[in-house]
Motif scaffolding. Structure first.
Motif, PDB file in Angstrom:
ATOM      1  N   TRP A  49       0.821  -1.201   0.000  1.00  0.00           N
ATOM      2  CA  TRP A  49       0.000   0.000   0.000  1.00  0.00           C
ATOM      3  C   TRP A  49       0.859   1.256   0.000  1.00  0.00           C
ATOM      4  O   TRP A  49       1.908   1.307   0.675  1.00  0.00           O
ATOM      5  CB  TRP A  49      -0.888   0.036   1.240  1.00  0.00           C
ATOM      6  N   SER A  51       1.709   5.204   1.036  1.00  0.00           N
ATOM      7  CA  SER A  51       1.512   5.982   2.266  1.00  0.00           C
ATOM      8  C   SER A  51       1.424   7.467   1.971  1.00  0.00           C
ATOM      9  O   SER A  51       1.482   8.286   2.889  1.00  0.00           O
ATOM     10  CB  SER A  51       2.663   5.716   3.247  1.00  0.00           C
ATOM     11  N   ARG A 279      -1.686  -1.166   9.063  1.00  0.00           N
ATOM     12  CA  ARG A 279      -0.928  -0.974   7.826  1.00  0.00           C
ATOM     13  C   ARG A 279      -0.770   0.502   7.486  1.00  0.00           C
ATOM     14  O   ARG A 279       0.264   0.928   6.964  1.00  0.00           O
ATOM     15  CB  ARG A 279      -1.600  -1.726   6.677  1.00  0.00           C
ATOM     16  N   GLY A 283       2.878   2.285   7.258  1.00  0.00           N
ATOM     17  CA  GLY A 283       3.307   3.048   6.101  1.00  0.00           C
ATOM     18  C   GLY A 283       3.786   4.441   6.449  1.00  0.00           C
ATOM     19  O   GLY A 283       4.580   5.040   5.710  1.00  0.00           O
TER      20      GLY A 283
END
Length: 422
Positions: A49, A51, A279, A283
């Motif tokens: 993912w 950030s 998560r 990040g």
């Protein structure tokens, strides 16, 4: 305070959302599509993912979580989470659902959650849900009005108005056609046409009557699934309106399976929200202690529908806390922590309502009735994030036709948006 034009617009938009969302799967997908259209990026849980500052959304089956990372966010930036649920009481099709007897084709279903049984009889019902193809891909399906759960005529049961206790296996199976005659219905064939080449499915009954503004002055709004799409929709709009440069990360977390206990991979008792928030912080460079600090400075607003005083049953309500239609959204309080609100949370909610220019009302169960619960205690226990329980007041909760005041719909939206804005 919302203007009349704003109230009308919000009621119209909400009606469109309910109409497009006959199941939790549809509700999550429609919310995702709206967010993506407004510039959010859909993420894959199995991929890395980003950030960077911006809006993001993840759909897991019938649940959806979305958030906006503000510019300058760091490893201890707290969250403001609006929590809700996408499911509502209904009936789920069993495997091998076709029942052929006495000239009728019926569907074998099981009860999902706690529907008010009488309200499901003699209504035009659809079949809707998610199907899975052989390659693992999924599709959403929805029929038109095809089914009906029939009442027994009063001539054959003169005591029906003295008490109504249907047998959940024999009396709640919907009719979908006649199996005899010149044009007999083959329900198995019809079902195969609905799902196409799917190898598995999650299908439910859905009411087909569209939402409507009713009442002598059009100030009431009637629909099914207001428990709890009222909260999902308010959270969706609140997230879209949240500032891009705030001091916290606004989050919409709409879970599935609340009506059956929340114990699933998409329910509030599962790891979905914890995984997402973890998560996001990872990040942003957070370690374990950073995450603990961020969680402790965060707030979770558990938004779920509550009860207005029923004019025919005032004895079923607390004697000093009696929510009225048009009096604003509810702040739910319970000593046993079936609702999580305590004094700090009440102050937070009061401040959000004040900024939005809307009133709010207290809801407390009478001592003789334990009442229900929400995702609030479950999520608070799992995450350790301070939580407050709120929601819009309804009449006829868990009916196929619930009732709300349009001013309360608008007030819920305003207060949730103020909470997410901080």
């Amino acid at each position: 305070m919302s203007t009349a034009a704003t109230r009308d617009r919000l009621a119209t938009e909400f009606a469109e959302y309910v109409t497009a969302s006959p199941t939790a799967f549809h509700a999550a997908a429609v919310a995702r599509d709206r967010l993506v259209a407004e510039g959010f990026t859909e993420l894959d849980e199995s991929a890395a993912w980003p950030s960077d500052a911006g809006g993001y959304v993840v759909v897991r089956d019938g649940a959806v979580i979305a958030w906006r990372i503000p510019a300058g966010a760091g490893p201890t930036t707290p969250f403001r989470v609006i929590g809700a649920h996408t499911d509502s009481p209904t009936f789920r099709l069993k495997p091998n659902p076709v029942v052929r007897e006495h000239g009728w084709e019926r569907l074998n279903v099981e009860v999902y959650g706690g529907p008010t049984f009488p309200s499901w009889f003699d209504r035009d019902l659809a079949v809707a849900g998610r199907v899975v193809d052989a390659d693992g891909s999924t599709r959403l399906v929805r029929s038109g009005p095809v089914a009906r759960i029939p009442h027994l005529a009063i001539h054959l049961d003169r005591a029906v108005n003295d008490g109504f206790t249907p047998d959940v296996q024999r009396h709640l199976l919907p009719v979908v056609g006649a199996s005899d005659g010149p044009d007999p219905v083959d329900a198995a064939h019809w079902l195969r046409e609905l799902v196409g080449d799917a190898v598995a499915w999650d299908l439910f009954l859905a009411d087909t009557q569209e939402p409507a503004r009713i009442g002598a002055y059009g100030d009431l709004f009637a629909s099914w699934r207001m428990d709890n799409l009222t909260s999902v929709h308010a959270g969706l709009l609140g997230l879209l309106e949240a500032p891009a440069d705030g001091a916290h990360i606004p989050v919409l977390a709409a879970f599935d399976h609340e009506e059956v206990g929340s114990a699933s991979v998409t329910g509030a008792g599962g790891p979905f929200l914890e995984d997402v928030l973890g998560r996001v912080l990872e990040g942003l460079g957070a370690g374990r202690s950073d995450a603990a600090r961020a969680f402790r400075a965060s707030w979770l607003l558990s938004s779920d529908a509550g009860h207005l005083v029923h004019p025919g049953h005032p004895e079923k309500h607390d004697p000093t806390n009696r929510p009225r239609p048009g009096g604003g959204p509810l702040l739910k309080v319970n000593a046993r922590q079936r609702y999580t609100t305590e004094a700090r949370g009440e102050a937070l909610w009061a401040a959000a309502c004040d900024r939005a220019g809307v009133p709010f009302q207290h809801y407390v169960n009478p001592n003789s009735i334990p009442g229900g619960s929400t995702i609030g205690p479950i999520a608070a226990t799992r995450l350790g994030i301070p939580t407050v329980d709120i929601g819009v007041g309804l009449l006829s909760m868990h009916s196929t036709r619930e009732l709300v005041h349009v001013d309360d719909l608008a007030a819920l939206h305003g207060a949730v948006a103020a909470f997410l804005a901080g």
